[in-house]
Write a protein that holds these residues in place. Structure first.
Motif, mmCIF file in Angstrom:
data_model
loop_
_atom_site.group_PDB
_atom_site.id
_atom_site.type_symbol
_atom_site.label_atom_id
_atom_site.label_comp_id
_atom_site.label_asym_id
_atom_site.label_seq_id
_atom_site.Cartn_x
_atom_site.Cartn_y
_atom_site.Cartn_z
ATOM 1 N N TYR A 279 -21.777 -25.341 10.626
ATOM 2 C CA TYR A 279 -22.608 -24.608 9.676
ATOM 3 C C TYR A 279 -21.754 -23.961 8.588
ATOM 4 C CZ TYR A 279 -25.433 -21.018 7.552
ATOM 5 O OH TYR A 279 -26.065 -20.217 6.625
ATOM 6 N N LYS A 280 -20.712 -23.259 8.993
ATOM 7 C CA LYS A 280 -19.879 -22.531 8.032
ATOM 8 C C LYS A 280 -19.174 -23.466 7.056
ATOM 9 C CE LYS A 280 -19.065 -18.697 11.231
ATOM 10 N NZ LYS A 280 -18.070 -18.022 12.124
ATOM 11 N N ALA A 281 -18.911 -24.706 7.492
ATOM 12 C CA ALA A 281 -18.236 -25.659 6.623
ATOM 13 C C ALA A 281 -19.086 -26.047 5.421
ATOM 14 C CB ALA A 281 -17.849 -26.911 7.406
ATOM 15 N N ASN A 282 -20.419 -26.054 5.586
ATOM 16 C CA ASN A 282 -21.312 -26.387 4.473
ATOM 17 C C ASN A 282 -22.732 -25.937 4.810
ATOM 18 O OD1 ASN A 282 -22.849 -27.473 2.397
ATOM 19 N ND2 ASN A 282 -21.650 -29.362 2.289
ATOM 20 N N PRO A 283 -23.068 -24.664 4.545
ATOM 21 C CA PRO A 283 -24.404 -24.158 4.860
ATOM 22 C C PRO A 283 -25.534 -24.908 4.145
ATOM 23 C CG PRO A 283 -22.896 -22.340 4.449
ATOM 24 C CD PRO A 283 -22.167 -23.593 4.052
ATOM 25 N N SER A 284 -25.239 -25.545 3.024
ATOM 26 C CA SER A 284 -26.291 -26.241 2.282
ATOM 27 C C SER A 284 -26.829 -27.461 3.033
ATOM 28 C CB SER A 284 -25.779 -26.678 0.905
ATOM 29 O OG SER A 284 -24.810 -27.708 1.015
ATOM 30 N N LEU A 285 -26.104 -27.901 4.059
ATOM 31 C CA LEU A 285 -26.568 -29.043 4.856
ATOM 32 C C LEU A 285 -27.435 -28.624 6.043
ATOM 33 C CD1 LEU A 285 -23.330 -31.256 5.085
ATOM 34 C CD2 LEU A 285 -25.292 -31.576 3.569
ATOM 35 N N ALA A 286 -27.669 -27.333 6.193
ATOM 36 C CA ALA A 286 -28.298 -26.820 7.413
ATOM 37 C C ALA A 286 -29.618 -27.496 7.742
ATOM 38 C CB ALA A 286 -28.491 -25.305 7.303
ATOM 39 N N GLN A 287 -30.407 -27.839 6.731
ATOM 40 C CA GLN A 287 -31.700 -28.477 6.972
ATOM 41 C C GLN A 287 -31.610 -29.999 6.978
ATOM 42 O OE1 GLN A 287 -35.027 -26.901 4.685
ATOM 43 N NE2 GLN A 287 -33.883 -25.026 4.241
ATOM 44 N N LYS A 288 -30.445 -30.521 6.708
ATOM 45 C CA LYS A 288 -30.295 -31.973 6.576
ATOM 46 C C LYS A 288 -30.011 -32.665 7.900
ATOM 47 C CE LYS A 288 -30.352 -31.804 1.976
ATOM 48 N NZ LYS A 288 -31.399 -32.444 1.152
ATOM 49 N N TRP A 289 -29.391 -31.938 8.846
ATOM 50 C CA TRP A 289 -28.947 -32.581 10.073
ATOM 51 C C TRP A 289 -30.112 -32.994 10.964
ATOM 52 C CZ3 TRP A 289 -23.997 -33.757 9.924
ATOM 53 C CH2 TRP A 289 -23.096 -32.926 9.272
ATOM 54 N N ALA A 290 -30.027 -34.169 11.549
ATOM 55 C CA ALA A 290 -30.884 -34.573 12.668
ATOM 56 C C ALA A 290 -30.035 -34.381 13.925
ATOM 57 C CB ALA A 290 -31.310 -36.036 12.522
ATOM 58 N N ILE A 291 -30.436 -33.432 14.765
ATOM 59 C CA ILE A 291 -29.590 -33.003 15.879
ATOM 60 C C ILE A 291 -30.191 -33.467 17.203
ATOM 61 C CG2 ILE A 291 -28.538 -31.032 17.034
ATOM 62 C CD1 ILE A 291 -28.706 -29.506 14.409
ATOM 63 N N GLN A 292 -29.408 -34.229 17.961
ATOM 64 C CA GLN A 292 -29.873 -34.686 19.274
ATOM 65 C C GLN A 292 -29.463 -33.678 20.341
ATOM 66 O OE1 GLN A 292 -29.065 -38.747 20.325
ATOM 67 N NE2 GLN A 292 -29.440 -39.494 18.263
ATOM 68 N N VAL A 293 -30.427 -33.315 21.172
ATOM 69 C CA VAL A 293 -30.185 -32.322 22.220
ATOM 70 C C VAL A 293 -30.773 -32.804 23.539
ATOM 71 C CG1 VAL A 293 -30.084 -30.315 20.692
ATOM 72 C CG2 VAL A 293 -32.311 -31.072 21.563
ATOM 73 N N LYS A 294 -30.062 -32.521 24.618
ATOM 74 C CA LYS A 294 -30.609 -32.788 25.942
ATOM 75 C C LYS A 294 -31.633 -31.706 26.243
ATOM 76 C CE LYS A 294 -29.256 -33.789 30.700
ATOM 77 N NZ LYS A 294 -28.105 -33.935 31.625
ATOM 78 N N GLU A 295 -32.877 -32.108 26.444
ATOM 79 C CA GLU A 295 -33.941 -31.116 26.658
ATOM 80 C C GLU A 295 -34.975 -31.683 27.617
ATOM 81 O OE1 GLU A 295 -36.707 -27.939 24.264
ATOM 82 O OE2 GLU A 295 -34.824 -28.703 23.484
ATOM 83 N N ASN A 296 -35.267 -30.927 28.655
ATOM 84 C CA ASN A 296 -36.224 -31.367 29.657
ATOM 85 C C ASN A 296 -36.724 -30.157 30.449
ATOM 86 O OD1 ASN A 296 -34.102 -30.854 31.645
ATOM 87 N ND2 ASN A 296 -33.225 -32.813 30.983
ATOM 88 N N PHE A 297 -37.328 -30.400 31.600
ATOM 89 C CA PHE A 297 -37.892 -29.312 32.394
ATOM 90 C C PHE A 297 -36.824 -28.372 32.948
ATOM 91 C CE2 PHE A 297 -41.428 -32.393 32.773
ATOM 92 C CZ PHE A 297 -42.434 -31.588 32.281
ATOM 93 N N LYS A 298 -35.561 -28.796 32.922
ATOM 94 C CA LYS A 298 -34.500 -27.964 33.470
ATOM 95 C C LYS A 298 -33.699 -27.203 32.418
ATOM 96 C CE LYS A 298 -32.047 -29.216 37.013
ATOM 97 N NZ LYS A 298 -32.568 -28.303 38.033
ATOM 98 N N THR A 299 -33.727 -27.674 31.175
ATOM 99 C CA THR A 299 -32.854 -27.022 30.188
ATOM 100 C C THR A 299 -33.344 -27.187 28.754
ATOM 101 O OG1 THR A 299 -30.587 -26.886 29.343
ATOM 102 C CG2 THR A 299 -31.389 -29.065 29.940
ATOM 103 N N HIS A 300 -33.126 -26.172 27.945
ATOM 104 C CA HIS A 300 -33.225 -26.264 26.492
ATOM 105 C C HIS A 300 -32.030 -25.528 25.870
ATOM 106 C CE1 HIS A 300 -35.457 -22.539 27.555
ATOM 107 N NE2 HIS A 300 -34.816 -22.056 26.484
ATOM 108 N N ALA A 301 -30.951 -25.395 26.664
ATOM 109 C CA ALA A 301 -29.782 -24.616 26.248
ATOM 110 C C ALA A 301 -29.110 -25.202 25.015
ATOM 111 C CB ALA A 301 -28.786 -24.538 27.405
ATOM 112 N N ALA A 302 -29.035 -26.527 24.909
ATOM 113 C CA ALA A 302 -28.359 -27.138 23.767
ATOM 114 C C ALA A 302 -29.076 -26.794 22.466
ATOM 115 C CB ALA A 302 -28.278 -28.647 23.952
ATOM 116 N N ARG A 303 -30.397 -26.920 22.471
ATOM 117 C CA ARG A 303 -31.146 -26.601 21.245
ATOM 118 C C ARG A 303 -30.991 -25.136 20.884
ATOM 119 N NH1 ARG A 303 -36.236 -24.823 20.820
ATOM 120 N NH2 ARG A 303 -36.870 -25.648 22.846
#
Length: 315
Positions: A166-190
């Motif tokens: 983020y700090k390297a280029n805040p203007s890209l903050a809305q541009k990223w498509a971010i993959q996260v492991k998310e299921n009934f056990k965790t949403h920690a990555a997101r």
């Protein structure tokens, strides 16, 4: 697929390829790809080091299979995301993410896939914000920024220090498509990413806990290949919900459908990466997804599944 159209209100299914060459043979992979595209799907996700089966000779096999398919099916509507950076398929943290590495990889991918290449994503980065590595991450982000200005989507997956990105280029903050492991056990990555990228596009993978089933795990199953173990009490609670009276429609009848439903009503997610092992599983997933699109009340579903999350046993 224009990555800017990927939103929670236009939630997309993405065909994952992590097991191509690792329990899924080439002919099966092509059957899955073609059936997915014929159903109206477009977005496919792969990585330069798939399959991560610790067989060095298989490094990059999934990308090669897709490239061969594209060479013979050039007019398809495929929109491919390729995750780059990892130097092996052994599960090591080693990466090549210098600007020259990124430029070279993206150039090769553009040559292989042409207009089918939709997004280039960083795959795993454990580097931190010390004097040397912080500068290197800034260079990585600048190289990704150039790809974005050229019209490619850009993504992140498995980033240990998202704040540095983020700090390297805040203007890209809305541009990223971010993959996260998310299921009934965790949403920690997101949660970790959202502190810095609250308006990014989030795609969940691993939603069904590696292919969790109500029956005993089968030989060569996804769970067995990845050495995934889920406590019996946890599975019991999910099955109890499926069988109990509740108001969510379309009613899930399997653990996979339950995971799809919970992900569909999750307002934080813009897409879900699925990993069917065969065309029957893909058919089932696509059929239930269409029912969700036609029938599901997202607001009511969110409340129902939030309550389920609260009732699930912890490890």
């Amino acid at each position: 697929m224009n990555m800017s159209k990927l939103t929670p209100d236009n939630k997309q299914l993405v065909l994952g390829t992590a097991l191509w060459g690792w329990g899924i043979e080439r002919e099966q992979a092509y059957q899955l790809l073609e059936q997915f595209l014929l159903s109206g799907g477009t977005m496919v996700d792969t990585a330069a080091n798939y399959p991560i089966n610790k067989r060095q000779e298989d490094f990059g096999l999934a990308v090669r299979w897709i490239a061969d398919w594209v060479a013979h099916n050039g007019n398809s509507k495929l929109a491919l995301t390729v995750k780059i950076g990892s130097t092996d398929n052994l599960g090591s943290p080693d990466v090549n993410l210098a600007p020259d590495d990124i430029d070279r990889a993206s150039s090769i991918l553009s040559g292989q896939f042409g207009s089918a290449l939709s997004c280039v994503s960083i795959h795993w980065d454990n580097r931190s914000e010390d004097d040397v590595q912080g500068a290197t991450i800034a260079e990585t982000v600048e190289a990704m920024s150039r790809l974005e200005r050229q019209g490619l989507g850009i993504g992140l997956s498995g980033i240990r220090h998202p704040e540095v990105y983020y700090k390297a280029n805040p203007s890209l903050a809305q541009k990223w498509a971010i993959q996260v492991k998310e299921n009934f056990k965790t949403h920690a990555a997101r949660t970790a990413y959202e502190a810095w990228f609250p308006d990014a596009k989030y795609l969940a993978y691993g939603i069904n806990l590696g292919g969790l089933k109500t029956e005993a795990t089968k030989t060569n199953s996804s769970m067995e290949l990845r050495n995934i173990n889920i406590p019996h009490a946890f599975t019991e609670k999910l099955v109890e919900f499926i069988n109990a009276p509740h108001e969510f429609e379309p009613r899930p009848t399997t653990l996979n459908e339950l995971a799809l439903a919970a992900s569909f009503v999750n307002p934080a997610l813009s897409g879900i990466v699925i990993g069917p092992r065969n065309t029957e599983q893909l058919d089932s997933t696509l059929g239930y997804w269409k029912l969700l699109q036609a029938q599901a009340d997202k607001s009511k579903g969110q409340k129902i599944f939030n309550q389920l999350f609260e009732e699930l046993p912890s490890d």
